[in-house]
Design an enzyme around this catalytic site. Structure first.
Site, short mmCIF file in Angstrom:
data_model
loop_
_atom_site.label_atom_id
_atom_site.label_comp_id
_atom_site.label_asym_id
_atom_site.label_seq_id
_atom_site.Cartn_x
_atom_site.Cartn_y
_atom_site.Cartn_z
N HIS A 264 31.12 48.63 30.46
CA HIS A 264 31.44 47.83 29.08
C HIS A 264 31.34 48.72 27.87
CE1 HIS A 264 26.87 47.19 28.46
NE2 HIS A 264 27.18 47.38 27.22
N ASP A 309 29.39 45.57 36.13
CA ASP A 309 29.17 46.43 34.72
C ASP A 309 28.61 47.96 35.15
OD1 ASP A 309 29.16 47.33 32.07
OD2 ASP A 309 27.45 46.04 31.56
N GLY A 403 22.67 49.81 22.34
CA GLY A 403 22.81 51.22 22.24
C GLY A 403 21.91 51.78 23.82
N SER A 405 22.79 50.70 26.48
CA SER A 405 23.46 50.11 27.65
C SER A 405 23.70 51.28 28.46
CB SER A 405 24.80 49.72 27.24
OG SER A 405 24.46 48.36 26.83
N GLY A 406 24.04 51.28 29.70
CA GLY A 406 24.37 52.33 30.56
C GLY A 406 23.35 53.31 30.87
N1 ARG Z 1 24.77 45.67 25.61
C1 ARG Z 1 24.01 46.20 25.03
C2 ARG Z 1 24.59 47.63 24.88
O1 ARG Z 1 25.68 47.94 24.76
C3 ARG Z 1 22.76 46.35 25.84
C4 ARG Z 1 21.96 45.21 25.61
C5 ARG Z 1 20.61 45.04 26.57
N2 ARG Z 1 19.94 43.99 25.88
C6 ARG Z 1 18.85 43.73 26.23
N3 ARG Z 1 18.32 42.72 25.42
N4 ARG Z 1 18.19 44.36 27.14
O2 ARG Z 1 23.73 48.66 24.49
#
Ligand code: ARG
Length: 455
Positions: A264, A309, A403, A405-406
């Site tokens: 994503h 993902d 932030g 993510s990944g």
């Molecule tokens: N989608 C988010 C990103 O792009 C990460 C979200 C993770 N959220 C969580 N509650 N653990 O950074």
């Protein structure tokens, strides 16, 4: 007074008074008066000086102190000061048949065998006269030489400085010879060679292995994780993916050319030219940078459900491993991740749902939550699919966020090696009770990773 003969009258004092470091009490003193002072210019030193009791006393005391300090230091260095010594050695394992599973360091068989070898060597030293000097042994590699199984190891010892190298070596060798004669279920041949290596050699050997953290690099017997701010080298596989020079997502180093991350991260920005990968705990002054040659997104990535993902990035150039940059271990596809076990998530993500990202790497300790619990109506109500994994605290408060993510969710195994369990994927806001972080389950994509990278 006044005659030449009296010009330089010395102050005569009994020695006892000299040691008392003060003027002689109640005793008629003859005060020295140096007439030459009157006759010579101020910059000219006086030809002779009276013996000042303070100076004499100062000199005597200084000499005594200096002698005491020197003796103390000598005693300390000879008897107490300890120095670490590293050795490399290879053991031949006689009663283990080689199998394909022993080709990869992450298989259960490889890990169990390495652990057995380490504990047998450890026990031998702990039961020997070197029990206090032995610190740690680590199996670096299991390999086949002809038809023989060989375990390459590094060992760490602590000796006082007055010991010299060759005799240490002989003492270690003699302990090893004794052990290998009375082993029970593992038959090992005494190593033919024990080579002393430097701290740097040890670091170079260990950073080629996956999942090694700071403590193990120096084969330290203690380990510390504290606070929320990471130190340089704490999570050496963590990278920052920057779009137009701004931190956008996290990523994980899995080889010197490949980064594993979330699909994503690229839905809005898919142009490879605008992305850079940075290494080190600071996003503003990174240790190293690379460009991305290819972005490989999972074919079945579904943004609506967050399924699959996962993405791979091929770097334009290899990175050289060192103590601050090296790879995490990838789990086997069959590896079991027990609910309730501890994991760490790291990243530069925001510290609240609407907050902005940070420039210094943060770490958080969370627990693995079973998909069943995570799918409860009060939690994610069925949205957790088989390729996903939840981690957090039931009361909330500790979580990844925007932030992150990944980035990696990692766990430590019994030998203190770190494995990649999850990739930060999604969550309902951040840190809310019953709304833990949701991660891409790496074991479910182990074969996909292998297909595309050969790793
Ligand atoms: N989608 C988010 C990103 O792009 C990460 C979200 C993770 N959220 C969580 N509650 N653990 O950074």
């Amino acid at each position: 007074m006044g005659s030449d003969g009296e010009r330089q009258m010395k102050l005569r004092l009994p020695t006892a008074h000299l040691l008392l470091c003060g003027p002689v009490p109640n005793r008629p003193q003859t005060v020295a008066f140096d007439f030459s002072l009157v006759l010579r210019p101020a910059w000219m030193p006086s030809a002779s000086r009276s013996l000042n009791p303070y100076i004499v006393c100062f000199v005597v005391v200084s000499v005594v102190v200096l002698l005491a300090v020197t003796t103390a230091l000598l005693v300390y260095f000879l008897a107490f000061d300890q120095k670490y010594y590293f050795y490399r050695s290879s053991f031949q394992i006689l009663n283990v048949q080689h199998s394909d599973e022993l080709n990869s360091p992450v298989t259960q068989k490889y890990r169990t065998l390495s652990a057995r070898i380490e504990s047998m060597i450890t026990r031998t030293f702990k039961e020997s006269n070197l029990r206090k000097q032995f610190i740690k042994v680590h199996v670096v590699r299991l390999r086949l030489s002809g038809s023989d199984m060989i375990a390459d190891t590094v060992m760490k010892f602590k000796f006082t400085r007055n010991n010299n190298g060759p005799s240490l070596k002989r003492r270690i060798e003699s302990v090893l010879r004794q052990m290998l004669n009375n082993s029970e279920n593992l038959v090992m041949k005494p190593p033919t060679e024990l080579t002393e290596i430097t701290d740097q050699d040890t670091e170079d050997i260990l950073t080629q292995e996956c999942g090694i953290r700071q403590g193990l690099i120096t084969l330290s017997d203690e380990r510390i994780i504290g606070g929320t701010k990471a130190k340089e080298g704490d999570w050496p596989w963590q990278v920052s993916l920057q779009w137009s020079n701004h931190h956008y997502c996290g990523g994980v180093l899995i080889s010197n050319r490949w980064i594993l991350t979330a699909a994503h991260c690229f839905t809005r920005h898919s142009d490879t030219l605008l992305w850079t990968v940075t290494f080190g705990i600071s996003t503003t002054s990174p240790k190293e940078r690379r460009r991305i040659r290819t972005i490989l997104i999972h074919n079945n990535y579904k943004p609506e459900t967050h399924e699959n993902d996962i993405a791979l990035l091929h770097l334009d150039r290899e990175v050289t491993f060192n103590r601050n940059i090296h790879v995490v271990c990838l789990p086997e596809a069959s590896q079991n991740i027990p609910p309730g076990s501890t994991a760490y998530v790291t990243g530069w993500g925001s510290q609240s749902y609407t907050g902005s990202t940070v420039t210094h790497l943060e770490q958080a300790r969370v627990n693995i939550i079973s998909n069943n619990v995570c799918n409860a109506p009060s939690s994610y109500n069925g949205a957790i699919l088989p390729g996903m994994l939840c981690a957090g605290l039931s009361q909330g408060g500790v979580d990844a966020c925007q932030g992150d993510s990944g980035g990696p969710l990692v766990q430590e195994d019994a030998r203190h090696l770190w494995f990649l369990t999850g990739i930060v994927s999604w969550g309902y806001q951040c840190g809310l009770p019953d709304k833990p972080g949701v991660y891409t389950l790496v074991t479910a994509y182990r074969d996909w990773i292998h297909q595309h990278t050969g790793i």
